[in-house]
Write an enzyme that holds these catalytic residues in place. Structure first.
Site, PDB file in Angstrom:
ATOM      1  N   ILE A 190       0.837  -1.205   0.000  1.00 16.18           N
ATOM      2  CA  ILE A 190       0.000   0.000   0.000  1.00 16.18           C
ATOM      3  C   ILE A 190       0.871   1.254   0.000  1.00 16.18           C
ATOM      4  O   ILE A 190       0.690   2.161  -0.823  1.00 16.18           O
ATOM      5  CB  ILE A 190      -0.953   0.009   1.223  1.00 16.18           C
ATOM      6  CG1 ILE A 190      -1.892  -1.193   1.160  1.00 16.18           C
ATOM      7  CG2 ILE A 190      -1.735   1.312   1.278  1.00 16.18           C
ATOM      8  CD1 ILE A 190      -2.725  -1.415   2.405  1.00 16.18           C
ATOM      9  N   ASP A 209      10.610   2.558   7.079  1.00 15.88           N
ATOM     10  CA  ASP A 209      10.277   1.122   7.112  1.00 15.88           C
ATOM     11  C   ASP A 209      11.391   0.414   7.888  1.00 15.88           C
ATOM     12  O   ASP A 209      12.533   0.895   7.917  1.00 15.88           O
ATOM     13  CB  ASP A 209      10.180   0.561   5.684  1.00 15.88           C
ATOM     14  CG  ASP A 209       9.345  -0.717   5.617  1.00 15.88           C
ATOM     15  OD1 ASP A 209       8.240  -0.691   5.050  1.00 15.88           O
ATOM     16  OD2 ASP A 209       9.803  -1.759   6.166  1.00 15.88           O
ATOM     17  N   ALA A 266      -5.003   4.060   8.244  1.00 15.95           N
ATOM     18  CA  ALA A 266      -5.857   3.034   7.615  1.00 15.95           C
ATOM     19  C   ALA A 266      -5.158   1.691   7.751  1.00 15.95           C
ATOM     20  O   ALA A 266      -5.318   0.815   6.902  1.00 15.95           O
ATOM     21  CB  ALA A 266      -6.102   3.373   6.150  1.00 15.95           C
ATOM     22  N   ASP A 292      -9.587   5.179   9.767  1.00 14.56           N
ATOM     23  CA  ASP A 292     -10.429   4.145   9.142  1.00 14.56           C
ATOM     24  C   ASP A 292     -10.533   2.900  10.029  1.00 14.56           C
ATOM     25  O   ASP A 292     -11.394   2.051   9.806  1.00 14.56           O
ATOM     26  CB  ASP A 292      -9.817   3.764   7.777  1.00 14.56           C
ATOM     27  CG  ASP A 292     -10.714   2.828   6.960  1.00 14.56           C
ATOM     28  OD1 ASP A 292     -11.926   3.098   6.881  1.00 14.56           O
ATOM     29  OD2 ASP A 292     -10.205   1.833   6.416  1.00 14.56           O
ATOM     30  N   GLU A 297     -13.881  -2.631  16.932  1.00 14.15           N
ATOM     31  CA  GLU A 297     -14.797  -2.287  15.849  1.00 14.15           C
ATOM     32  C   GLU A 297     -16.075  -3.112  15.976  1.00 14.15           C
ATOM     33  O   GLU A 297     -16.025  -4.270  16.396  1.00 14.15           O
ATOM     34  CB  GLU A 297     -14.134  -2.561  14.492  1.00 14.15           C
ATOM     35  CG  GLU A 297     -12.888  -1.687  14.292  1.00 14.15           C
ATOM     36  CD  GLU A 297     -12.173  -1.940  12.973  1.00 14.15           C
ATOM     37  OE1 GLU A 297     -12.626  -2.802  12.189  1.00 14.15           O
ATOM     38  OE2 GLU A 297     -11.162  -1.260  12.734  1.00 14.15           O
ATOM     39  N   HIS A 327     -13.761   1.388   8.512  1.00 14.63           N
ATOM     40  CA  HIS A 327     -12.845   0.346   8.017  1.00 14.63           C
ATOM     41  C   HIS A 327     -13.205  -0.047   6.572  1.00 14.63           C
ATOM     42  O   HIS A 327     -13.480  -1.216   6.284  1.00 14.63           O
ATOM     43  CB  HIS A 327     -12.884  -0.882   8.939  1.00 14.63           C
ATOM     44  CG  HIS A 327     -11.676  -1.765   8.798  1.00 14.63           C
ATOM     45  ND1 HIS A 327     -11.163  -2.494   9.827  1.00 14.63           N
ATOM     46  CD2 HIS A 327     -10.879  -2.055   7.726  1.00 14.63           C
ATOM     47  CE1 HIS A 327     -10.123  -3.194   9.420  1.00 14.63           C
ATOM     48  NE2 HIS A 327      -9.919  -2.930   8.129  1.00 14.63           N
ATOM     49  N   GLY A 329     -11.166   0.855   3.882  1.00 19.41           N
ATOM     50  CA  GLY A 329      -9.994   1.021   3.012  1.00 19.41           C
ATOM     51  C   GLY A 329      -9.985   0.048   1.842  1.00 19.41           C
ATOM     52  O   GLY A 329      -9.692   0.408   0.707  1.00 19.41           O
ATOM     53  N   GLY A 330     -10.323  -1.205   2.112  1.00 16.00           N
ATOM     54  CA  GLY A 330     -10.262  -2.225   1.052  1.00 16.00           C
ATOM     55  C   GLY A 330     -11.638  -2.547   0.502  1.00 16.00           C
ATOM     56  O   GLY A 330     -11.796  -3.524  -0.238  1.00 16.00           O
TER      57      GLY A 330
HETATM   58  N1  LIG Z   1      -8.075  -0.111   6.158  1.00 13.06           N
HETATM   59  C1  LIG Z   1      -8.160  -1.185   5.433  1.00 13.06           C
HETATM   60  O1  LIG Z   1      -9.233  -1.562   4.983  1.00 13.06           O
HETATM   61  C2  LIG Z   1      -6.918  -1.958   5.129  1.00 13.06           C
HETATM   62  C3  LIG Z   1      -6.829  -2.621   3.895  1.00 13.06           C
HETATM   63  C4  LIG Z   1      -5.671  -3.346   3.625  1.00 13.06           C
HETATM   64  C5  LIG Z   1      -4.659  -3.426   4.565  1.00 13.06           C
HETATM   65  N2  LIG Z   1      -4.793  -2.794   5.755  1.00 13.06           N
HETATM   66  C6  LIG Z   1      -3.708  -2.858   6.749  1.00 13.06           C
HETATM   67  O2  LIG Z   1      -2.558  -2.278   6.158  1.00 13.06           O
HETATM   68  C7  LIG Z   1      -1.441  -3.050   6.510  1.00 13.06           C
HETATM   69  C8  LIG Z   1      -0.345  -2.852   5.484  1.00 13.06           C
HETATM   70  O3  LIG Z   1      -0.734  -3.425   4.251  1.00 13.06           O
HETATM   71  P1  LIG Z   1       0.333  -3.719   3.083  1.00 13.06           P
HETATM   72  O4  LIG Z   1      -0.366  -4.543   2.087  1.00 13.06           O
HETATM   73  O5  LIG Z   1       0.974  -2.487   2.630  1.00 13.06           O
HETATM   74  O6  LIG Z   1       1.356  -4.629   3.891  1.00 13.06           O
HETATM   75  P2  LIG Z   1       2.846  -5.010   3.468  1.00 13.06           P
HETATM   76  O7  LIG Z   1       3.189  -6.189   4.280  1.00 13.06           O
HETATM   77  O8  LIG Z   1       2.970  -5.067   1.996  1.00 13.06           O
HETATM   78  O9  LIG Z   1       3.688  -3.761   3.986  1.00 13.06           O
HETATM   79  C9  LIG Z   1       3.878  -3.455   5.331  1.00 13.06           C
HETATM   80  C10 LIG Z   1       5.197  -2.742   5.465  1.00 13.06           C
HETATM   81  O10 LIG Z   1       5.326  -2.329   6.829  1.00 13.06           O
HETATM   82  C11 LIG Z   1       6.670  -2.532   7.205  1.00 13.06           C
HETATM   83  N3  LIG Z   1       6.761  -2.603   8.655  1.00 13.06           N
HETATM   84  C12 LIG Z   1       6.480  -3.647   9.469  1.00 13.06           C
HETATM   85  N4  LIG Z   1       6.704  -3.317  10.757  1.00 13.06           N
HETATM   86  C13 LIG Z   1       7.130  -2.040  10.744  1.00 13.06           C
HETATM   87  C14 LIG Z   1       7.532  -1.146  11.768  1.00 13.06           C
HETATM   88  N5  LIG Z   1       7.532  -1.502  13.054  1.00 13.06           N
HETATM   89  N6  LIG Z   1       7.942   0.096  11.398  1.00 13.06           N
HETATM   90  C15 LIG Z   1       7.959   0.460  10.090  1.00 13.06           C
HETATM   91  N7  LIG Z   1       7.595  -0.349   9.078  1.00 13.06           N
HETATM   92  C16 LIG Z   1       7.185  -1.588   9.409  1.00 13.06           C
HETATM   93  C17 LIG Z   1       7.074  -3.813   6.513  1.00 13.06           C
HETATM   94  O11 LIG Z   1       8.472  -3.945   6.421  1.00 13.06           O
HETATM   95  C18 LIG Z   1       6.402  -3.626   5.154  1.00 13.06           C
HETATM   96  O12 LIG Z   1       7.241  -3.000   4.220  1.00 13.06           O
HETATM   97  C19 LIG Z   1      -1.989  -4.473   6.582  1.00 13.06           C
HETATM   98  O13 LIG Z   1      -1.202  -5.292   7.409  1.00 13.06           O
HETATM   99  C20 LIG Z   1      -3.358  -4.268   7.154  1.00 13.06           C
HETATM  100  O14 LIG Z   1      -3.299  -4.358   8.557  1.00 13.06           O
HETATM  101  C21 LIG Z   1      -5.896  -2.074   6.060  1.00 13.06           C
HETATM  102  O1  LIG Z   2      -6.585  -6.432   6.206  1.00 12.47           O
HETATM  103  C1  LIG Z   2      -7.249  -5.926   5.306  1.00 12.47           C
HETATM  104  O2  LIG Z   2      -7.201  -6.296   4.114  1.00 12.47           O
HETATM  105  C2  LIG Z   2      -8.144  -4.772   5.612  1.00 12.47           C
HETATM  106  O3  LIG Z   2      -8.093  -4.409   6.933  1.00 12.47           O
HETATM  107  C3  LIG Z   2      -9.543  -4.949   5.113  1.00 12.47           C
HETATM  108  O4  LIG Z   2     -10.259  -5.782   5.982  1.00 12.47           O
HETATM  109  P1  LIG Z   2     -11.783  -6.137   5.665  1.00 12.47           P
HETATM  110  O5  LIG Z   2     -11.778  -7.160   4.580  1.00 12.47           O
HETATM  111  O6  LIG Z   2     -12.331  -6.663   6.935  1.00 12.47           O
HETATM  112  O7  LIG Z   2     -12.446  -4.879   5.192  1.00 12.47           O
END
Ligand SMILES: NC(=O)c1ccc[n+]([C@@H]2O[C@H](COP(=O)([O-])OP(=O)(O)OC[C@H]3O[C@@H](n4cnc5c(N)ncnc54)[C@H](O)[C@@H]3O)[C@@H](O)[C@H]2O)c1
Ligand SMILES: O=C(O)[C@H](O)COP(=O)(O)O
Length: 480
Positions: A190, A209, A266, A292, A297, A327, A329-330
């Protein structure tokens, strides 16, 4: 067997760590349970995409889908009876819940995050877990771009006012985002997408990171969180929930942020301490925030979010320029469909063929598809404790047969072996199964058809060959 079902047979051995019912565990013969695809029960929670339901029903499985997550009691009741469960971010599969899941083979997280599942407990029980590592990344990145603009122009507040009939045309403290600095914490799927989008809109991007990552565009990695906080006009979080990221942003971090900057979360609700955010907004050190995700929740739509947020909810709702979203985001049609297809495919490949590529808690293995020359072939799937001497013991058993191919790998305490054996008859199947499943290190032994060239009819034929090999008595022993 109902017409149209794939003739898929799986012989599931008892898992020594779990207390199976006595009729199940008393003898190996009783534990040997050939069953067809139509016996596989799948429970899908939290409104998982129709695309997933179609794929799994298309495999002939029994699919029960619910639009929301379940209370712990109902979840425990239902999980006892299913071979596969599909969840999103709300359903917590703790070790307590998993201990009840005696038949469970596999968990599908139809989202990115897997923090809601006790991954180690699942692996110890021989349950593999799959997720969708990037199918909703673009949706989250686009939402965050929208929020950056909304916050910068106070659009959330103007929208609320207009809905109340209030005309309030202001330019004070409203800004373009061009030329501003975005600080991204977590530069994974992301964070890196967001970086490209933000730069295309004229923003300067820095990221922090824990690993060294090649920046996209002209973004720059900084070496400390504090450096990032001090530089950015907008700070956005894209880290997973881990022990390190829990409470990552508190009073100290917010005070390091520039006066008049904005915070966006998010990622996961536990990453930002809400009381600290509240203080930052109330003191106007922060000019705005978009949230988000929350520490707690609601389980389903329509539930009161204030109750869930507890004591600080009412204070939070009074804050200016604060965008709260549930929530989402996705939550786009595109992302949900892609996730549905990706995870459902991983699930049926694991159930039917044992393929664990993409598993987040299990050794990842696969074998090439069965060849026409491999007649009366079975695939042996053996999840076991990663201790010395196991493969020697297993290969002594397999040595009597024609092992067409074999692969084994380990991940932490768990190891997983897959072997395709041809020219077996019913006695061979029983013997192979009995001896392997009684190995001391056994966690879960399954015997299934080998993977054909991704062609269901072919798989049916392989299954049909097995029907002929397995006696009617075996066939009457179905999933309980
Ligand atoms: N709001 C939503 O609906 C939504 C949707 C998708 C994902 N998410 C959340 O977003 C998170 C990230 O998604 P992604 O696909 O980019 O994950 P990803 O695994 O591709 O990237 C996460 C990054 O965070 C880094 N990281 C881990 N611990 C860290 C720390 N302590 N300090 C700094 N960087 C650190 C990792 O090295 C990695 O590069 C998911 O784990 C999920 O919890 C939320
Ligand atoms: O981890 C994720 O992909 C996001 O937090 C989205 O979660 P959800 O599918 O419950 O919306």
């Amino acid at each position: 067997m109902a017409q149209g079902q794939v003739n898929q047979y799986q012989l599931v051995s008892p898992q020594p760590n779990l207390k199976r019912s006595s009729s199940f565990t008393s003898t190996h013969a009783k534990a040997l349970k050939p069953f067809a695809s139509g016996d596989i029960k799948i429970l899908l929670l939290e409104n998982i995409s129709q695309a997933a339901i179609d794929i799994l029903s298309g495999e002939g499985y029994q699919v029960e889908a619910h639009s929301k997550s379940l209370s712990d009691d109902v979840l425990i009741e239902k999980i006892r009876d299913v071979h596969c469960i599909g969840i999103r971010s709300k359903t917590k599969l703790t070790s307590k819940v998993l201990a009840e899941a005696k038949k469970l083979l596999v968990i599908g997280c139809f989202c990115i995050g897997t923090n809601q599942v006790d991954l180690e407990a699942a692996a110890r029980q021989g349950i593999s877990v799959f997720n969708s590592p990037f199918s909703n990344s673009r949706s989250v990145a686009e939402l965050v771009i929208g929020e950056i603009i909304f916050l910068s122009r106070q659009l959330g507040d103007r929208n609320i006012e207009m809905h109340q009939g209030i005309w309030n045309k202001v330019s004070a403290n409203c800004y373009e985002i061009r030329g501003k600095t975005l600080g991204i914490i977590g530069y994974g799927h992301i964070g890196s997408q967001l970086s490209v989008l933000a730069e295309s809109m004229g923003m300067t991007v820095y990221f922090y990171d824990i690993i060294q990552i090649m920046p996209l565009g002209i973004a720059k990695q900084v070496s400390t969180l504090h450096e990032l906080l001090e530089r950015a006009d907008f700070v956005t979080l894209h880290v997973p929930e881990t022990e390190d990221t829990k409470n990552m942003i508190g009073d100290a971090e917010i005070s390091k942020m520039k006066k008049g900057s904005y915070l966006i979360n998010a990622s996961r609700g536990t990453v930002v301490q809400i009381p600290a955010l509240l203080k930052g907004l109330q003191s106007e050190h922060l000019r705005g925030a978009a949230i988000d995700v929350y520490p707690r929740e609601p389980r389903s739509n329509g539930q009161n979010f204030n109750d869930e947020l507890n004591s600080w909810a009412s204070e939070l709702l009074k804050c200016k320029n604060l965008i709260l979203s549930p929530h989402i985001g996705g939550s786009t049609e595109e992302a949900q469909r892609m996730i549905g297809i990706e995870v459902a495919t991983a699930l049926f490949k694991y159930i039917n063929y044992g393929t664990s590529i993409g598993a987040v808690n299990f050794p990842e293995i696969d074998l090439r598809a069965i060849q026409d020359t491999e007649k009366n072939s079975i695939r042996v799937l053996f999840a076991h404790q990663n201790v010395p001497g196991v493969l020697k013991e297993i290969n002594q058993i397999l040595a009597d047969h024609n092992v067409e191919k074999q692969h084994s790998d380990s991940r932490g305490e768990i190891a997983y072996m897959m072997a395709d054996i041809s020219d077996v008859n019913e006695d061979d199947i029983r013997k192979i199964y009995d001896t392997i499943s009684s190995a001391k290190a056994n966690i879960l032994t399954r015997i299934t058809a080998s993977q054909s060239p991704a062609d269901k009819i072919k798989i049916g034929e392989i299954g049909f060959e097995l029907v002929k090999l397995i006696s009617p008595a075996f066939l009457s022993l179905r999933c309980t």
